[in-house]
Design an enzyme around this catalytic site. Structure first.
Site, PDB file in Angstrom:
ATOM      1  N   HIS A 120     -99.532   3.756  27.460  1.00 61.07           N
ATOM      2  CA  HIS A 120    -101.022   4.157  27.046  1.00 61.07           C
ATOM      3  C   HIS A 120    -101.462   2.776  26.277  1.00 61.07           C
ATOM      4  O   HIS A 120    -102.759   2.306  26.634  1.00 61.07           O
ATOM      5  CB  HIS A 120    -101.048   4.992  26.196  1.00 61.07           C
ATOM      6  CG  HIS A 120    -102.601   5.616  25.867  1.00 61.07           C
ATOM      7  ND1 HIS A 120    -103.413   6.608  26.419  1.00 61.07           N
ATOM      8  CD2 HIS A 120    -103.288   5.059  24.794  1.00 61.07           C
ATOM      9  CE1 HIS A 120    -104.475   6.387  25.734  1.00 61.07           C
ATOM     10  NE2 HIS A 120    -104.473   5.601  24.778  1.00 61.07           N
ATOM     11  N   GLU A 121    -100.753   2.369  25.274  1.00 62.39           N
ATOM     12  CA  GLU A 121    -101.306   1.055  24.567  1.00 62.39           C
ATOM     13  C   GLU A 121    -101.192  -0.249  25.291  1.00 62.39           C
ATOM     14  O   GLU A 121    -101.967  -1.013  25.223  1.00 62.39           O
ATOM     15  CB  GLU A 121    -100.557   0.882  23.218  1.00 62.39           C
ATOM     16  CG  GLU A 121    -100.557   2.110  22.344  1.00 62.39           C
ATOM     17  CD  GLU A 121    -101.819   2.541  22.017  1.00 62.39           C
ATOM     18  OE1 GLU A 121    -102.692   1.722  21.948  1.00 62.39           O
ATOM     19  OE2 GLU A 121    -102.230   4.045  21.801  1.00 62.39           O
TER      20      GLU A 121
ATOM     21  N   HIS B  35    -104.225  -0.419  27.390  1.00 62.40           N
ATOM     22  CA  HIS B  35    -105.253  -1.187  26.573  1.00 62.40           C
ATOM     23  C   HIS B  35    -104.997  -2.680  26.734  1.00 62.40           C
ATOM     24  O   HIS B  35    -105.954  -3.486  26.846  1.00 62.40           O
ATOM     25  CB  HIS B  35    -105.507  -0.561  25.374  1.00 62.40           C
ATOM     26  CG  HIS B  35    -105.903   0.595  25.097  1.00 62.40           C
ATOM     27  ND1 HIS B  35    -107.073   1.174  25.430  1.00 62.40           N
ATOM     28  CD2 HIS B  35    -105.347   1.892  24.545  1.00 62.40           C
ATOM     29  CE1 HIS B  35    -107.345   2.442  25.148  1.00 62.40           C
ATOM     30  NE2 HIS B  35    -106.244   3.006  24.586  1.00 62.40           N
TER      31      HIS B  35
END
Length: 156
Positions: free
Chosen positions: A67-68, A71
């Site tokens: 998820h990170e 980004h």
């Protein structure tokens, strides 16, 4: 797991899942409770919750790392890196990252609603956790006047 091992793990996930290198720092943060990880746009560093790793293990934390990294890679490519962007949602689905992390057990409790605003015209109810001034608001359904009621809460 140490920060150095986490750094190598993030670099490996980045190459295997995204086909791109992770060139910045990844570290654990013991203070993160309500979120599994953070991406910093200015420094491009990533922090992962130590508590999530201790509680849920590597499988859940791998999803948080992905998820990170979504980004991270989208931000560096100048694409839509925010949660609401289609690019972010598409990439997250492709790599198998989690949209939301699991909440830590017993760390956060929801307070019950203590107040209730009730419309005098249509009877629509609006539960509230905090006391609000009903004169500042009108009913969203019929624009009628609201009245405030305090609910009985056990133990208070």
């Amino acid at each position: 797991m140490t920060n150095e091992e986490l750094q190598q793990w993030v670099e490996q996930i980045s190459l295997n899942s995204f086909g791109r290198p992770f060139l910045h720092r990844a570290s654990f943060n013991t203070r993160l409770r309500s979120t599994g990880g953070r991406y910093f746009m200015k420094t491009h560093h990533i922090e992962i919750s130590q508590m999530h790793y201790d509680t849920f293990g590597t499988e859940e934390v791998e999803k948080i790392i992905k998820h990170e990294l979504c980004h991270y890679h989208l931000h560096l490519q100048r694409k839509g890196y925010k949660h609401r962007d289609a690019d972010f949602k598409r990439l997250l689905q492709e790599v198998g990252g989690s949209r939301f992390c699991q909440p830590l057990p017993g760390k956060r409790r929801e307070e019950p609603y203590r107040y209730r605003l009730v419309c005098g015209s249509c009877g629509m109810e609006y539960p509230r956790k905090r006391k609000t001034d009903p004169r500042k608001y009108v009913c969203g359904k019929c624009r009628g006047k609201l009245r405030l009621f305090a609910l009985n809460i056990e133990g208070k």
